[in-house]
Scaffold this active site. Sequence first.
Site, short mmCIF file in Angstrom:
data_model
loop_
_atom_site.label_atom_id
_atom_site.label_comp_id
_atom_site.label_asym_id
_atom_site.label_seq_id
_atom_site.Cartn_x
_atom_site.Cartn_y
_atom_site.Cartn_z
N ASP A 1 0.87 -0.82 -0.03
CA ASP A 1 0.55 -0.27 0.04
C ASP A 1 1.58 1.52 0.37
OD1 ASP A 1 0.47 -0.73 3.13
OD2 ASP A 1 -0.59 0.83 3.82
N GLU B 1 0.35 -1.19 5.53
CA GLU B 1 0.80 -0.89 6.15
C GLU B 1 1.49 0.89 6.85
OE1 GLU B 1 5.31 1.47 7.99
OE2 GLU B 1 3.58 1.93 5.88
#
Length: 527
Positions: A129, A196
Amino acid sequence: MTRYEGAQYAHSDLPACPQYPAFNSTSIERGELEKEVQDVVDSSGFFDKSLKRLQGAVQIPTESFDDMGEVGEDSRWDIFKDFHAYLEQTFPLVYSKLNVTTINTYGLLIEWKGKDESLKPHLFMAHQDVVPVLPATADKWKYPPYSAHYDGKFVWGRGVADCKNNLIGILESFETLLEKDFIPERTIMAGFGFDEEISGWHGAKHIADYLLQILGKDSIELIIDEGGLGIQEMYGAMFALPGLGEKGYFDVKVTVETAGGHSSVPPDHSSIGILSRIVTAIEDHPYQPDLTPANPYFTTLQCGAEYGPEMSSWLRKTIKKALKSKKAAKKVANYLADKDVFNRYLMQTSQAVDIVSGGIKINALPEKVYAVINHRIAVESHVSAVRNNIQSLIGSQILPEFPMSLNAWGDISGNTSTSSLGQITLSNFDEPLNPSPTSPYDTDAYKMLSGTIKQVFGEDIVVAPSVMTGNTDTKFYWDLSRNIYRFTPSRIEGRESVHTVDEKLGMKEHIEAVKFYTQMMLNANRS
């Protein structure tokens, strides 16, 4: 040499800044394979393929948002389907020859079985991400944030430097070694979370839980994730700065509740005014910098004093004195904190008021307002110390002026009479995190990391343990290995504007990272 009493020095029998030699080929056969692989990575053909791979990854906007719902319920996760399809198409040997497991739909765990099952695996980590691009900033980018434009030196785009570069670099290393029919002695794994940037609870947490279930505690020899301070010049020498630990994380919500009323007859201090007093009191009483051997930054400085020719003689002398003098360590801490804010927060707990909420009507006094204070906790400290500090501060600075009760994490104190103005409540805004364990720098795993850094980036590189002010997905992996190192293998000048406008990464630096990951996988056979 005796370190000063009370310091939690984990390596008292080591030099202040131990350096380990660069790895070299241990056999003619292995040397030939390494040369062949590195020749491939150095080729213009590989450069062109790598550029396209990295660009394609950046062009898929795998954004994660703070308010994401559950996987399978929030459609914003769906973009990761496209990213997985891209990876499978781009790295066919990885997907056809290795075990690829999806965890909680979008987490990826890749396992390359080694020949010797008695050797604990090595695990390489990255996250899929990226932080969102704010619509208001999209037109401020030199090139569109998901164009992955290449200007002949840099690839521009959101996530190119945090950390699709790591993810693609790891997969390129796998693919290159598979093309050469390499078979590792030791099992090599890759774990890629997908959230994350919003703390990793959907991705890395599930991957770590799965690994604990199938492998058990302390089952992985070495974990390398993004992070650290990369490779940069300090004090006239080149340093590689892997993160051996991370500061803690704690968001405290401060809520003020009062009776409210009509704004035409206000009290001397509304709930917003009282909250403002609390915020002011907190900001007026910051934590102080301190420097102890428990902090890997202490070792960073020892390395600077030992190998940095341009460090001032006073600072060099005082840093070396700090090995056995707490007074000298405090002098160093104060000097560096005053000189640079980044240095300061390597040595102290930070506190930042990032969210304030209250009031919905211009003529109505709000009954309930709140602020959220983000803390990054110094490695010597603890969540409980932050709680105690805020509770004590409000008790001494606020309650004497305002007759209010204080509910601090369920502990009610203060004036609770009917004449009380109201209540101040301290609570967790989200799950707090204590500082991480500090990984050792005298193990075979660390020596392999250090030796590979020197092998790839130059034998003159000084490898110096450091600490991270932020947190990575490794916070879920503490039970899996004691050898956890956060290191993005890039020179600092080739990695710019992470998390902001015009994020970019040099392709030269990306190729060096592929060399690093590839060499780490080859070197894993040696111990």
